[in-house]
Write a protein that holds these residues in place. Structure first.
Motif, mmCIF file in Angstrom:
data_model
loop_
_atom_site.group_PDB
_atom_site.id
_atom_site.type_symbol
_atom_site.label_atom_id
_atom_site.label_comp_id
_atom_site.label_asym_id
_atom_site.label_seq_id
_atom_site.Cartn_x
_atom_site.Cartn_y
_atom_site.Cartn_z
ATOM 1 N N ARG A 169 32.157 32.243 29.376
ATOM 2 C CA ARG A 169 33.294 32.323 30.484
ATOM 3 C C ARG A 169 34.795 31.664 29.622
ATOM 4 N NH1 ARG A 169 30.162 30.383 35.887
ATOM 5 N NH2 ARG A 169 29.880 32.727 36.402
ATOM 6 N N ASN A 170 34.413 30.907 28.587
ATOM 7 C CA ASN A 170 35.720 30.367 27.960
ATOM 8 C C ASN A 170 36.319 31.365 27.078
ATOM 9 O OD1 ASN A 170 35.588 27.672 29.160
ATOM 10 N ND2 ASN A 170 34.605 26.898 27.609
ATOM 11 N N ASP A 190 36.752 49.073 36.797
ATOM 12 C CA ASP A 190 35.545 48.752 36.675
ATOM 13 C C ASP A 190 35.566 47.595 35.542
ATOM 14 O OD1 ASP A 190 34.490 50.746 37.885
ATOM 15 O OD2 ASP A 190 34.296 52.136 36.283
ATOM 16 N N LEU A 191 36.478 47.532 34.378
ATOM 17 C CA LEU A 191 36.525 46.284 33.530
ATOM 18 C C LEU A 191 37.077 45.214 34.143
ATOM 19 C CD1 LEU A 191 36.178 45.566 30.616
ATOM 20 C CD2 LEU A 191 38.210 46.467 30.076
ATOM 21 N N GLN A 192 37.990 45.234 34.955
ATOM 22 C CA GLN A 192 38.416 44.161 35.709
ATOM 23 C C GLN A 192 37.402 43.442 36.431
ATOM 24 O OE1 GLN A 192 42.215 44.562 37.614
ATOM 25 N NE2 GLN A 192 41.851 42.828 38.914
ATOM 26 N N THR A 193 36.631 44.205 37.269
ATOM 27 C CA THR A 193 35.543 43.839 37.979
ATOM 28 C C THR A 193 34.526 43.053 37.379
ATOM 29 O OG1 THR A 193 35.655 45.562 39.540
ATOM 30 C CG2 THR A 193 33.848 44.399 39.663
ATOM 31 N N LEU A 199 33.884 35.340 35.451
ATOM 32 C CA LEU A 199 34.970 34.422 35.580
ATOM 33 C C LEU A 199 34.758 33.594 36.997
ATOM 34 C CD1 LEU A 199 38.194 35.688 33.681
ATOM 35 C CD2 LEU A 199 36.504 33.852 32.781
ATOM 36 N N ASP A 200 34.282 34.546 37.946
ATOM 37 C CA ASP A 200 33.945 34.264 39.368
ATOM 38 C C ASP A 200 35.270 33.672 39.990
ATOM 39 O OD1 ASP A 200 32.372 33.695 41.756
ATOM 40 O OD2 ASP A 200 32.209 31.572 41.240
ATOM 41 N N ARG A 201 36.393 34.829 39.630
ATOM 42 C CA ARG A 201 37.543 34.668 40.288
ATOM 43 C C ARG A 201 38.404 35.806 40.355
ATOM 44 N NH1 ARG A 201 39.417 29.897 36.186
ATOM 45 N NH2 ARG A 201 37.223 29.619 36.369
ATOM 46 N N GLY A 252 45.882 34.579 36.290
ATOM 47 C CA GLY A 252 45.148 34.550 37.641
ATOM 48 C C GLY A 252 43.588 33.981 37.393
ATOM 49 N N ALA A 253 43.377 33.354 36.161
ATOM 50 C CA ALA A 253 41.976 32.951 35.792
ATOM 51 C C ALA A 253 42.106 31.382 35.359
ATOM 52 C CB ALA A 253 41.560 33.740 34.579
ATOM 53 N N THR A 254 43.350 30.728 35.662
ATOM 54 C CA THR A 254 43.234 29.612 35.269
ATOM 55 C C THR A 254 42.874 28.447 36.494
ATOM 56 O OG1 THR A 254 45.582 29.608 36.162
ATOM 57 C CG2 THR A 254 45.323 30.037 33.785
#
Length: 254
Positions: A169-170, A190-193, A199-201, A252-254
């Motif tokens: 994840r990191n 698809d890739l974003q999903t 990342l569970d977000r 959006g992943a912070t």
């Protein structure tokens, strides 16, 4: 020959060298094999067919083959192919752990890798006739939820899995690693999903697309797939492309 004796050459030293005079812990490689399907990050587990921990689930691993494995990575690749029948597009060494209590058989050291596999066309060797080692009685994928799986793993494999998930994840925050989990053809959505599953977000779509386009790791196939609102361009991973490192974490992943 006296251990304090002086040798005249390295050839003479090795001729008289006895490797058994030093203790040797058990040495193995454990590989955390990840894929994504059913909208979940999944890890491959094997059920032990022998003691210790007979009939308990573990990660994929095994002892080094001193005759045939030239490197630790050779061991990791060999065990992965034995259990899945495929080669991984991505394999990374994570860490090494060793102590006197992790294996009831005695002092042991294992080097941990994680591997990424696209779920497309994976054929697990689940039948007893297909399993190459008598130490394994079953193989399955287990979904990861809240950084955990429902199974309690043998040895210290729950701890190893936790650390491997953290490492994955990191790295996903600032690299193109999820591209190695994709089928041959896929959309940017698809890739974003897959990023969001790992990342569970939720990620910001426009920013994500800009990042991926600037990375220049994908090429259009010339085909489209009907999406919810309109046809979506299909892409594939460019050949001979290494992992791309973004300058900043994905928004959006912070």
């Amino acid at each position: 020959m006296n251990k304090n004796q002086n040798y005249n050459s390295e050839t003479e030293f090795f001729k008289n060298y006895d490797p058994s005079k030093f203790d040797r812990p058990s040495t193995s490689v454990d590989t955390v094999i990840f894929t994504v399907f059913d909208l979940a990050l999944q890890v491959l587990l094997v059920k032990r067919g022998e003691y210790p921990f007979k009939n308990q689930w573990t990660l994929v691993g095994g002892f080094i083959d001193l005759e045939n494995d030239q490197t630790l990575e050779d061991t990791a690749k060999r065990k992965l192919e034995e259990k899945t029948g495929v080669k991984t597009p991505y394999l990374e060494q994570c860490f090494t752990i060793g102590n006197k209590i992790r294996d009831p058989r005695g002092w042991s050291v294992t080097t941990v890798y994680f591997a990424l596999l696209p779920s497309e066309n994976i054929q697990l060797k689940t039948n007893s006739d297909d399993i190459t080692s008598s130490s394994v009685s079953a193989v399955k994928w287990s979904p990861i939820k809240n950084n955990k799986i429902k199974e309690s793993l043998a040895f210290d494999h729950n701890y190893i899995l936790e650390k491997a998930i953290e490492r994955l994840r990191n790295k996903v925050l600032y690299t193109s690693l999820p591209a190695y989990l994709m089928p041959e053809k896929f959309t940017l959505r698809d890739l974003q999903t897959v990023y969001e599953i790992i990342l569970d977000r939720t990620l910001e779509s426009k920013s994500f697309r800009r990042r991926i386009e600037r990375a220049n790791i994908l090429e259009p196939t010339g085909e489209t797939r009907q999406d919810v609102k309109r046809p979506a361009q299909l892409y594939r991973l460019k050949g001979n492309i290494d992992t791309y490192f973004f300058l900043r974490n994905i928004e959006g992943a912070t």
